[in-house]
Design an enzyme around this catalytic site. Structure first.
Site, mmCIF file in Angstrom:
data_model
loop_
_atom_site.group_PDB
_atom_site.id
_atom_site.type_symbol
_atom_site.label_atom_id
_atom_site.label_comp_id
_atom_site.label_asym_id
_atom_site.label_seq_id
_atom_site.Cartn_x
_atom_site.Cartn_y
_atom_site.Cartn_z
ATOM 1 C CG ASP A 1 -2.140 0.860 1.048
ATOM 2 O OD1 ASP A 1 -2.254 1.521 -0.007
ATOM 3 O OD2 ASP A 1 -2.995 0.870 1.947
ATOM 4 C CG HIS B 1 1.455 2.016 -9.386
ATOM 5 N ND1 HIS B 1 0.985 1.602 -8.162
ATOM 6 C CD2 HIS B 1 0.483 2.821 -9.913
ATOM 7 C CE1 HIS B 1 -0.208 2.118 -7.941
ATOM 8 N NE2 HIS B 1 -0.530 2.866 -8.993
ATOM 9 N NE ARG C 1 -3.730 -1.617 3.698
ATOM 10 C CZ ARG C 1 -4.892 -1.708 3.102
ATOM 11 N NH1 ARG C 1 -5.737 -2.649 3.451
ATOM 12 N NH2 ARG C 1 -5.221 -0.872 2.135
ATOM 13 C CD GLU D 1 -12.310 -5.390 -4.192
ATOM 14 O OE1 GLU D 1 -11.086 -5.681 -4.245
ATOM 15 O OE2 GLU D 1 -13.176 -6.179 -3.774
ATOM 16 C CG LEU E 1 10.422 -17.314 -0.647
ATOM 17 C CD1 LEU E 1 11.037 -16.261 0.263
ATOM 18 C CD2 LEU E 1 9.728 -16.626 -1.820
ATOM 19 C CB SER F 1 -8.009 -4.187 1.577
ATOM 20 O OG SER F 1 -8.024 -2.904 2.172
ATOM 21 N NE ARG G 1 -8.720 0.170 3.533
ATOM 22 C CZ ARG G 1 -7.968 1.274 3.509
ATOM 23 N NH1 ARG G 1 -7.617 1.851 4.657
ATOM 24 N NH2 ARG G 1 -7.564 1.789 2.371
ATOM 25 N NE ARG H 1 -6.057 1.448 -7.276
ATOM 26 C CZ ARG H 1 -4.886 1.338 -6.645
ATOM 27 N NH1 ARG H 1 -3.758 1.556 -7.326
ATOM 28 N NH2 ARG H 1 -4.828 1.022 -5.374
ATOM 29 C CB SER I 1 -7.683 -5.858 -5.141
ATOM 30 O OG SER I 1 -8.228 -4.598 -5.497
#
Length: 239
Positions: A16, A33, A184, A63, A127, A192, A190, A67, A61
């Protein structure tokens, strides 16, 4: 910094603050980004060196499609570039890569790049790095329930035999243990819609810094905080 002995096996991170970080520097959101993508590569190496076995990041996401179109296009471009370079880096570092989320909504070339990355790194034993793309926890559970319903409809599964493991085995993350630690960044507190099923007993840590500034020291602070907690399941402290 002193090495932490109690290392979480699985760390999940909500990335975030890229846009806010860029804005503070007088740069466009897309710059944030791009720097955030570089931060992912850096943290992947740090996590591997620390002994973390599984790293899962929330990259895009369900959601995020809401954007602005220009931002979504820029994110997809960054994703394409990232996938192109990931195979070579992952093979060099013995990292196994997987993508979780509804990949059917992604463009065909991105779906193909994901398939190539997963296939090329499937045999790596270091990993396990999972990237959540077009992912939403509710969507994942909904898709899992549909799979279970289809098995019941076909007679493959009796409703009375449905268990938590039945649901778990039909989730995108069926190859992963649940996260021990969820981080986060940017001090947002939150979840999300991220790993809703999997985070039932996960420890949460909220970092003050935006994702592009999340570095080795920040990850160590999060792991130290995790190690200092008395984890309990059903009221019983874990050893």
């Amino acid at each position: 910094m002193e090495e932490t002995k109690n290392i979480p096996a699985h760390v999940a991170i909500i990335l975030d603050g890229n846009g806010r970080w860029a804005k503070e520097k007088g740069m466009p959101r897309n710059y944030g980004h791009m720097q955030g993508a570089k931060a992912v590569e850096d943290i992947l190496e740090v996590a591997r060196d620390m002994g973390i076995k599984y790293l899962t990041v929330y990259a895009f996401s369900t959601e995020n499609w809401n954007r602005p179109e220009t931002e979504v296009s820029a994110l997809m471009k960054i994703l394409r570039n990232y996938l192109k370079t990931s195979i070579k880096k992952s093979m060099k570092n013995n990292v196994r890569c997987r993508v979780i989320g509804d990949k059917t909504a992604l463009s065909p070339d991105i779906q193909e790049a994901i398939a190539e990355l997963e296939k090329a790194t499937a045999g790596n034993t270091g990993l396990t790095f999972s990237i959540a793309i077009n992912y939403g926890g509710r969507d994942e559970i909904t898709r899992a329930v549909r799979k279970v319903a289809d098995k019941v409809k076909s007679g493959e599964l009796d409703p009375s035999d449905i268990s938590e493991e039945t649901i778990n085995s039909n989730l995108d993350t069926n190859y992963l243990p649940d996260p021990d630690l969820l981080i986060r960044t940017c001090n947002e507190q939150r979840i999300s819609n991220f790993l809703l099923w999997q985070c039932a007993y996960t420890e949460f840590y909220f970092a003050q810094v935006a994702w592009p500034d999340f570095d080795k020291e920040q990850l160590q602070m999060a792991v130290d905080a995790y190690a200092s907690r008395n984890r309990k399941f059903g009221g019983l402290k874990t050893e």
